[in-house]
Design a protein around this motif. Structure first.
Motif, short mmCIF file in Angstrom:
data_model
loop_
_atom_site.label_atom_id
_atom_site.label_comp_id
_atom_site.label_asym_id
_atom_site.label_seq_id
_atom_site.Cartn_x
_atom_site.Cartn_y
_atom_site.Cartn_z
N GLU A 241 22.58 89.07 62.98
CA GLU A 241 21.13 88.74 63.31
C GLU A 241 20.03 89.00 62.09
OE1 GLU A 241 19.39 87.24 65.88
OE2 GLU A 241 21.62 86.85 66.40
N ARG B 125 20.56 85.83 59.87
CA ARG B 125 19.82 84.79 60.36
C ARG B 125 18.51 84.92 59.97
NH1 ARG B 125 22.24 80.39 62.74
NH2 ARG B 125 20.44 80.29 63.97
N SER C 146 16.36 82.33 58.17
CA SER C 146 14.88 81.65 58.74
C SER C 146 13.91 81.87 57.67
CB SER C 146 14.85 82.70 60.05
OG SER C 146 13.43 82.25 60.44
N ASP D 172 28.83 78.60 63.08
CA ASP D 172 27.48 78.68 63.11
C ASP D 172 27.29 77.09 63.18
OD1 ASP D 172 24.90 78.26 63.38
OD2 ASP D 172 24.34 79.85 61.72
N THR E 134 23.72 75.69 62.12
CA THR E 134 23.35 75.56 60.80
C THR E 134 24.15 74.39 60.13
OG1 THR E 134 22.98 77.84 60.82
CG2 THR E 134 23.29 76.88 58.74
#
Length: 198
Positions: A66, A69, A73, A118, A121
């Motif tokens: 997380e 990520r 982001s 993922d 992505t």
């Protein structure tokens, strides 16, 4: 004499402490005793919240992912570099700023089948490349994998302190690799299209 109530250690506190241990000392530093010391309690609260260390390690890995990520982001919001390059720079920045978490996620044995897929992505990267280079989505996917080998190599060398490059040099290196691949793909597939019978 009235005793004060025991302070309950929450699962969230245990996870935060475990993540902190891994960030500092790597995955091998995480054990029940180290966790109890970090929390200032016995090992009992750890095992009343987690049936075993494997479950806790899985949660630590999810929390690390997380955090990773969040780097991606944040990179996606950059306006000073192309979007595709921003993702590569964010991956490398994560390796530089969180080397132990990078090792945990991307430099460990995955032969047991525990791979972090993922696809969202990967799909986004293929779309960006396909549009920017003018190649099919299938070829863009291969382009991305070839480029990512280079990005991962830089990130791995930074995470292990083999390299200490600044962002300007890393940015230049990524641009050079991308330009080389773009030239290869446009020449290869451009010439194939021009040789197709009409």
């Amino acid at each position: 004499m009235h005793m004060p109530p025991k302070v309950k250690t929450t699962k969230d506190e245990i996870l935060k402490a475990a993540l902190g241990i891994v960030r500092k000392g790597g995955a091998q530093a995480l054990n029940a005793r180290a966790l109890a010391d970090a929390l200032g309690c016995s090992t009992q609260p750890v095992f009343s919240n987690y049936p075993g260390m494997d479950e806790l390690r899985a949660d630590v890995e999810r929390a690390a992912y997380e955090l990773y990520r969040e780097y991606l982001s944040s990179g996606a919001k950059r306006s000073d570099v192309p979007k595709y390059k921003a993702f590569g720079l964010a991956y490398i920045e994560f390796a530089k700023e969180e080397p132990e978490l990078f090792r945990l996620l991307f430099m460990c044995d995955r032969s047991g089948g525990k791979k972090e897929e993922d696809t969202e992505t990967l799909d986004r990267m293929a779309d960006i490349i396909s549009s920017a280079v003018g190649i099919s989505r299938e070829e863009a996917y291969v382009f991305h994998l070839e480029m990512w080998i280079y990005v991962h190599g830089i990130a791995s060398m930074i995470a292990t302190s083999y390299l200490e490059w600044d962002e300007a040099f890393i940015s230049r290196a990524l641009s050079d690799a991308y330009a080389g691949l773009k030239l290869h793909y446009t020449e290869k597939y451009g010439s194939e299209k021009s040789n197709e019978p009409s």
